[in-house]
Design a protein around this motif. Structure first.
Motif, PDB file in Angstrom:
ATOM      1  N   PRO A 136      75.983  59.149  41.883  1.00 55.47           N
ATOM      2  CA  PRO A 136      76.883  58.002  42.055  1.00 55.47           C
ATOM      3  C   PRO A 136      76.144  56.671  41.925  1.00 55.47           C
ATOM      4  O   PRO A 136      74.956  56.576  42.237  1.00 55.47           O
ATOM      5  CB  PRO A 136      77.421  58.185  43.481  1.00 55.47           C
ATOM      6  CG  PRO A 136      77.225  59.628  43.799  1.00 55.47           C
ATOM      7  CD  PRO A 136      76.010  60.060  43.052  1.00 55.47           C
ATOM      8  N   ASP A 137      76.862  55.657  41.494  1.00 62.00           N
ATOM      9  CA  ASP A 137      76.255  54.340  41.291  1.00 62.00           C
ATOM     10  C   ASP A 137      75.665  53.765  42.574  1.00 62.00           C
ATOM     11  O   ASP A 137      74.634  53.076  42.535  1.00 62.00           O
ATOM     12  CB  ASP A 137      77.282  53.370  40.705  1.00 62.00           C
ATOM     13  CG  ASP A 137      77.586  53.656  39.246  1.00 62.00           C
ATOM     14  OD1 ASP A 137      76.769  54.359  38.599  1.00 62.00           O
ATOM     15  OD2 ASP A 137      78.633  53.191  38.746  1.00 62.00           O
ATOM     16  N   PHE A 138      76.293  54.030  43.730  1.00 61.65           N
ATOM     17  CA  PHE A 138      75.769  53.448  44.963  1.00 61.65           C
ATOM     18  C   PHE A 138      74.397  54.042  45.316  1.00 61.65           C
ATOM     19  O   PHE A 138      73.572  53.386  45.962  1.00 61.65           O
ATOM     20  CB  PHE A 138      76.750  53.614  46.130  1.00 61.65           C
ATOM     21  CG  PHE A 138      76.971  55.025  46.601  1.00 61.65           C
ATOM     22  CD1 PHE A 138      76.109  55.619  47.521  1.00 61.65           C
ATOM     23  CD2 PHE A 138      78.055  55.764  46.145  1.00 61.65           C
ATOM     24  CE1 PHE A 138      76.312  56.916  47.963  1.00 61.65           C
ATOM     25  CE2 PHE A 138      78.270  57.062  46.581  1.00 61.65           C
ATOM     26  CZ  PHE A 138      77.399  57.652  47.485  1.00 61.65           C
ATOM     27  N   VAL A 139      74.135  55.275  44.872  1.00 59.91           N
ATOM     28  CA  VAL A 139      72.818  55.875  45.087  1.00 59.91           C
ATOM     29  C   VAL A 139      71.788  55.238  44.156  1.00 59.91           C
ATOM     30  O   VAL A 139      70.654  54.947  44.562  1.00 59.91           O
ATOM     31  CB  VAL A 139      72.874  57.397  44.877  1.00 59.91           C
ATOM     32  CG1 VAL A 139      71.483  58.010  44.973  1.00 59.91           C
ATOM     33  CG2 VAL A 139      73.796  58.032  45.901  1.00 59.91           C
ATOM     34  N   LYS A 140      72.182  55.018  42.917  1.00 62.68           N
ATOM     35  CA  LYS A 140      71.278  54.334  41.984  1.00 62.68           C
ATOM     36  C   LYS A 140      70.933  52.944  42.510  1.00 62.68           C
ATOM     37  O   LYS A 140      69.769  52.515  42.452  1.00 62.68           O
ATOM     38  CB  LYS A 140      71.918  54.228  40.600  1.00 62.68           C
ATOM     39  CG  LYS A 140      72.137  55.565  39.912  1.00 62.68           C
ATOM     40  CD  LYS A 140      72.842  55.367  38.578  1.00 62.68           C
ATOM     41  CE  LYS A 140      73.187  56.690  37.931  1.00 62.68           C
ATOM     42  NZ  LYS A 140      73.945  56.515  36.670  1.00 62.68           N
TER      43      LYS A 140
ATOM     44  N   LEU B 228      75.854  54.081  55.520  1.00 65.33           N
ATOM     45  CA  LEU B 228      75.397  55.448  55.745  1.00 65.33           C
ATOM     46  C   LEU B 228      75.599  56.249  54.464  1.00 65.33           C
ATOM     47  O   LEU B 228      76.701  56.289  53.915  1.00 65.33           O
ATOM     48  CB  LEU B 228      76.177  56.091  56.896  1.00 65.33           C
ATOM     49  CG  LEU B 228      75.961  57.593  57.115  1.00 65.33           C
ATOM     50  CD1 LEU B 228      74.524  57.883  57.539  1.00 65.33           C
ATOM     51  CD2 LEU B 228      76.961  58.130  58.144  1.00 65.33           C
ATOM     52  N   ILE B 229      74.532  56.868  53.966  1.00 62.34           N
ATOM     53  CA  ILE B 229      74.621  57.773  52.815  1.00 62.34           C
ATOM     54  C   ILE B 229      74.380  59.186  53.327  1.00 62.34           C
ATOM     55  O   ILE B 229      73.376  59.455  53.990  1.00 62.34           O
ATOM     56  CB  ILE B 229      73.589  57.402  51.733  1.00 62.34           C
ATOM     57  CG1 ILE B 229      73.794  55.954  51.264  1.00 62.34           C
ATOM     58  CG2 ILE B 229      73.705  58.356  50.545  1.00 62.34           C
ATOM     59  CD1 ILE B 229      72.791  55.492  50.221  1.00 62.34           C
ATOM     60  N   PHE B 230      75.306  60.091  53.016  1.00 60.83           N
ATOM     61  CA  PHE B 230      75.272  61.437  53.575  1.00 60.83           C
ATOM     62  C   PHE B 230      75.842  62.422  52.565  1.00 60.83           C
ATOM     63  O   PHE B 230      76.357  62.041  51.503  1.00 60.83           O
ATOM     64  CB  PHE B 230      76.084  61.481  54.879  1.00 60.83           C
ATOM     65  CG  PHE B 230      77.533  61.108  54.705  1.00 60.83           C
ATOM     66  CD1 PHE B 230      78.519  62.090  54.643  1.00 60.83           C
ATOM     67  CD2 PHE B 230      77.924  59.779  54.583  1.00 60.83           C
ATOM     68  CE1 PHE B 230      79.859  61.758  54.475  1.00 60.83           C
ATOM     69  CE2 PHE B 230      79.262  59.431  54.413  1.00 60.83           C
ATOM     70  CZ  PHE B 230      80.232  60.424  54.360  1.00 60.83           C
ATOM     71  N   SER B 231      75.750  63.713  52.881  1.00 61.48           N
ATOM     72  CA  SER B 231      76.295  64.767  52.019  1.00 61.48           C
ATOM     73  C   SER B 231      77.641  65.238  52.553  1.00 61.48           C
ATOM     74  O   SER B 231      77.828  65.398  53.756  1.00 61.48           O
ATOM     75  CB  SER B 231      75.332  65.964  51.955  1.00 61.48           C
ATOM     76  OG  SER B 231      74.222  65.676  51.152  1.00 61.48           O
ATOM     77  N   GLU B 232      78.556  65.503  51.620  1.00 53.14           N
ATOM     78  CA  GLU B 232      79.865  66.034  52.003  1.00 53.14           C
ATOM     79  C   GLU B 232      80.406  66.829  50.823  1.00 53.14           C
ATOM     80  O   GLU B 232      80.418  66.355  49.683  1.00 53.14           O
ATOM     81  CB  GLU B 232      80.820  64.898  52.366  1.00 53.14           C
ATOM     82  CG  GLU B 232      82.173  65.362  52.881  1.00 53.14           C
ATOM     83  CD  GLU B 232      83.047  64.207  53.322  1.00 53.14           C
ATOM     84  OE1 GLU B 232      83.069  63.901  54.519  1.00 53.14           O
ATOM     85  OE2 GLU B 232      83.684  63.575  52.434  1.00 53.14           O
TER      86      GLU B 232
ATOM     87  N   SER C 270      79.189  57.673  50.821  1.00 52.50           N
ATOM     88  CA  SER C 270      78.725  56.548  51.626  1.00 52.50           C
ATOM     89  C   SER C 270      79.882  55.940  52.405  1.00 52.50           C
ATOM     90  O   SER C 270      81.041  56.040  51.988  1.00 52.50           O
ATOM     91  CB  SER C 270      78.072  55.478  50.746  1.00 52.50           C
ATOM     92  OG  SER C 270      79.035  54.772  49.993  1.00 52.50           O
ATOM     93  N   LYS C 271      79.552  55.348  53.533  1.00 55.09           N
ATOM     94  CA  LYS C 271      80.551  54.631  54.309  1.00 55.09           C
ATOM     95  C   LYS C 271      79.872  53.563  55.141  1.00 55.09           C
ATOM     96  O   LYS C 271      78.658  53.635  55.419  1.00 55.09           O
ATOM     97  CB  LYS C 271      81.338  55.585  55.207  1.00 55.09           C
ATOM     98  CG  LYS C 271      80.536  56.248  56.314  1.00 55.09           C
ATOM     99  CD  LYS C 271      81.439  57.162  57.161  1.00 55.09           C
ATOM    100  CE  LYS C 271      80.664  57.839  58.286  1.00 55.09           C
ATOM    101  NZ  LYS C 271      81.541  58.726  59.100  1.00 55.09           N
ATOM    102  N   GLU C 272      80.632  52.571  55.512  1.00 55.87           N
ATOM    103  CA  GLU C 272      80.131  51.474  56.347  1.00 55.87           C
ATOM    104  C   GLU C 272      80.311  51.843  57.813  1.00 55.87           C
ATOM    105  O   GLU C 272      81.347  52.388  58.209  1.00 55.87           O
ATOM    106  CB  GLU C 272      80.871  50.176  56.047  1.00 55.87           C
ATOM    107  CG  GLU C 272      80.823  49.738  54.586  1.00 55.87           C
ATOM    108  CD  GLU C 272      79.438  49.318  54.142  1.00 55.87           C
ATOM    109  OE1 GLU C 272      78.674  48.807  54.993  1.00 55.87           O
ATOM    110  OE2 GLU C 272      79.111  49.500  52.948  1.00 55.87           O
TER     111      GLU C 272
ATOM    112  N   PHE D 129      70.053  62.251  55.774  1.00 50.49           N
ATOM    113  CA  PHE D 129      70.880  61.042  55.698  1.00 50.49           C
ATOM    114  C   PHE D 129      69.977  59.828  55.529  1.00 50.49           C
ATOM    115  O   PHE D 129      68.769  59.885  55.791  1.00 50.49           O
ATOM    116  CB  PHE D 129      71.723  60.877  56.976  1.00 50.49           C
ATOM    117  CG  PHE D 129      70.906  60.461  58.168  1.00 50.49           C
ATOM    118  CD1 PHE D 129      70.737  59.119  58.504  1.00 50.49           C
ATOM    119  CD2 PHE D 129      70.288  61.418  58.971  1.00 50.49           C
ATOM    120  CE1 PHE D 129      69.974  58.747  59.590  1.00 50.49           C
ATOM    121  CE2 PHE D 129      69.523  61.052  60.068  1.00 50.49           C
ATOM    122  CZ  PHE D 129      69.366  59.705  60.377  1.00 50.49           C
ATOM    123  N   VAL D 130      70.598  58.734  55.103  1.00 49.95           N
ATOM    124  CA  VAL D 130      69.930  57.441  55.049  1.00 49.95           C
ATOM    125  C   VAL D 130      70.889  56.378  55.577  1.00 49.95           C
ATOM    126  O   VAL D 130      72.079  56.388  55.231  1.00 49.95           O
ATOM    127  CB  VAL D 130      69.500  57.070  53.614  1.00 49.95           C
ATOM    128  CG1 VAL D 130      68.926  55.663  53.581  1.00 49.95           C
ATOM    129  CG2 VAL D 130      68.477  58.048  53.083  1.00 49.95           C
TER     130      VAL D 130
END
Length: 646
Positions: free
Chosen positions: A540-544, A606-610, A619-621, A640-641
């Motif tokens: 995903p772009d937010f990870v890049k 928060l970046i996590f796996s789902e 990701s979510k705020e 997570f990050v």
């Protein structure tokens, strides 16, 4: 008559002073905060260590043996210095903190042998640990050789250990061991023999009750070999182990030797809770300070690297040009070209590629074989770095081509001649403004402070091993936790992390969030990422964006929670921005309750796996409450990050 009385008085004073020293059975040295206590018994030449009033190290030996004298027994104590505070402040760009302060209480014991030779034992006790070294203060141009250290570390019964065996020399791929590339033996009883006759590598982690201890060494100088802990530890007593005869340049020195004066390495033990161990900087505090050099070229960063997943076939011009474009698109500073580039691409084409990379604001890094007749590795370039003359010729050529750094592989071990070979390379590389990455190598032991152009070192069972087979991939989660919490505590580690999509031919058992988290969890002056351009196209772009904005170095680090081999959560700061990252090393759900009080009321992403997709990152705020508490639930082998706003 007056003169006679004065002389008698002076003699009496001297005799009293000598008697006072001779009768000293114990000398106590406390840390500045009084939690740590080291007790030295000069008569027995032993020491003990206590933390918060509870002993964690019982009678352990001091001393060593030189060819010309025995400094391990029957020494005469001449003087004990008054305890004094020693302090130093320094900066680093490839460590857990950028600005570091060290404070310790230092006491020196001066001894003399029956032959009249002097040896001092210098103790430093800081709030995060104890350290000691030996010093021969006399002046003598003749080479003195140490054949054995009597130094030992005697742990209490019931102590547990987390340690990595040191492979026997000349074993493994093309006779390249030892290279500190093995899995850890976790939570074993002290006294368990190593599976290798070559003992156990540093750092070695121990737990006595609720007290943790991490053992390592620093400041080898040019007179000492690297050491390890001996294979056998009778009655829980670990001895210092010298390298095997094959761990060096054939025909050159293996064991310690030097003219006088001479100081041996620091024997270091960080002591306290896991937070103290994880945040300690003793491994660089006690390293030799940075040598004078132009530091303008020393730029930490992130690098693309084709070989780890695409192997030898990718070392051709079109693929390497693609990786330069990849690095540029990700805002990464470097691209590494691996073995045999001189044959498959050639110097002239590499020069063209370096010019192209410069236009893209990317620097090229090139692989080299350390060569020599200590292994049978055929990969090239080889035989280019063995002498000062050949290094100068090669490094001058690289500088003219615009190359930014070198990765040098397949060293022979911890012998004195090999330790000095590392230093020779670093000094000559600095003269030509080249960054250095050692692979197939020993633990740096703080060498990155002395030579700031040393950006990273492998000395770990890293991602390339995971890519070779399923067994290593299955063990990767717990091994990653161990590597972060033990191998990476003091020294930069080139684990080459992060595959967010697929490993060719191997099933990845970690989630993509685990993989992403290692970009923060692992520390390296240059972080070489394993993910390919093709794999990144699935992300995903937010990870890049996260990876494009990820800092190149850190200003501060805080331990949040963890346990060796099970899970690890760490917070790192760059400027005003905090990154909190965690990995679960076990294949079971872990419910976390994080105390992030220093980030209370702050917003974070928060970046996590789902889900079950190959790349299932979301990701979510979130906003922390006023108490800074945060609950998270991680799946097995998950991570997570969190990225907090400035």
């Amino acid at each position: 008559m007056k003169i006679t009385k004065i002389l008698i008085g002076l003699i009496s004073l001297v005799m009293c002073a000598k008697a006072t020293v001779a009768q000293t059975d114990q000398q106590r040295i406390f840390s500045p905060d009084k939690k740590l206590e080291l007790v030295c018994s000069p008569k027995k030449l032993t020491y003990t260590v206590s933390y918060n009033g509870k002993q964690v190290l019982s009678d352990s030996k001091l001393g060593l043996i030189r060819e010309d004298d025995d400094f391990s027994k029957e020494l005469t104590l001449i003087k004990i210095s008054k305890p004094a505070m020693v302090t130093q402040d320094y900066t680093m760009v490839n460590a857990k903190k950028s600005s570091i302060s060290y404070k310790a209480i230092q006491t020196t014991f001066e001894f003399k042998t029956d032959k009249g030779n002097w040896m001092n034992v210098i103790f430093n006790v800081s709030n995060d640990g104890v350290a000691f070294r030996y010093e021969f203060p006399e002046k003598n141009k003749d080479l003195k050789r140490i054949t054995k250290e009597s130094t030992s570390f005697r742990f209490l019964a019931g102590t547990r250990a987390w340690m990595q065996p040191k492979a026997d020399a000349q074993t493994g791929f093309e006779h390249t061991n030892p290279s500190y590339e093995a899995h850890y033996n976790m939570d074993i009883p002290v006294g368990t023999p190593s599976s290798s006759s070559n003992g156990w590598v540093y750092p070695a982690l121990f737990k006595s009750g609720q007290v943790w201890m991490l053992l390592t060494e620093a400041d080898l100088g040019r007179g000492y070999c690297g050491t390890s802990l001996a294979q056998n530890s009778v009655n829980n007593e670990y001895l210092v182990n010298f390298p095997q005869p094959a761990e060096g340049i054939p025909g050159a020195a293996i064991l310690p030797e030097s003219a006088l004066p001479w100081k041996t390495p620091w024997r270091i033990m960080a002591i306290g809770d896991l937070k103290t161990i994880s945040e300690s900087t003793l491994g660089t505090d006690l390293a030799q300070p940075a040598l004078a050099m132009d530091k303008a070229f020393i730029q930490p960063g992130k690098a693309a690297w084709s070989w780890v997943l695409e192997k030898d076939a990718a070392t051709i011009y079109p693929v390497q040009k693609k990786y330069v474009d990849y690095a540029a698109s990700m805002n990464w500073q470097y691209s590494l070209i691996d073995a045999n580039w001189d044959e498959t691409i050639g110097y002239d084409s590499i020069a063209v590629l370096a010019k192209y990379a410069k236009e893209k604001h990317v620097g090229l890094l090139l692989w080299y074989n350390s060569a020599g007749n200590w292994n049978t590795v055929k990969f090239t370039p080889r035989d280019k770095l063995l002498t000062h003359q050949s290094r100068v010729q090669e490094f001058a050529r690289l500088k003219e081509m615009g190359i930014k750094g070198v990765k040098i592989d397949f060293f022979a071990g911890d012998g004195l001649s090999m330790i000095n070979y590392y230093r020779d390379i670093l000094e000559d590389a600095a003269s030509y403004q080249l960054l250095v990455n050692f692979h197939g190598a020993t633990l740096p032991r703080g060498l990155q402070r002395t030579y700031p152009n040393l950006m990273t070192t492998e000395a770990v069972f890293g991602y390339e091993m995971i890519s070779f087979g399923q067994d290593a991939a299955n063990k990767a989660p717990s091994h990653s936790v161990m590597s972060a919490m033990v191998r990476n505590v003091f020294d930069p580690m080139d684990f080459t992390p992060m595959v967010l999509y697929k490993i060719p031919g191997v099933k990845r058992v970690t989630t993509s969030a685990f993989e992403l988290a290692t970009s923060v969890v692992f520390l390296s002056g240059i972080q070489h990422f394993a993910e390919t351009p093709s794999g990144m196209s699935h992300v995903p772009d937010f990870v890049k964006t996260f990876l494009m904005e990820l800092p190149n170095n850190w200003d501060d680090t805080r331990f949040i929670d963890g346990y060796p081999g099970q899970f690890y959560i760490v917070a790192r700061r760059s400027g005003k921005k905090w990154y909190v990252s965690g990995i679960n090393g076990e294949n079971k759900q872990r419910d976390l309750s994080l105390n992030l009080a220093f980030l209370a009321n702050k917003k974070a992403k928060l970046i996590f796996s789902e889900g079950s997709d190959e790349v299932n990152l979301k990701s979510k705020e979130i906003t922390l409450g006023h108490d800074g508490k945060l609950g998270l639930s991680l799946k097995g082998n998950d991570g997570f990050v969190l990225v907090f706003e400035d």
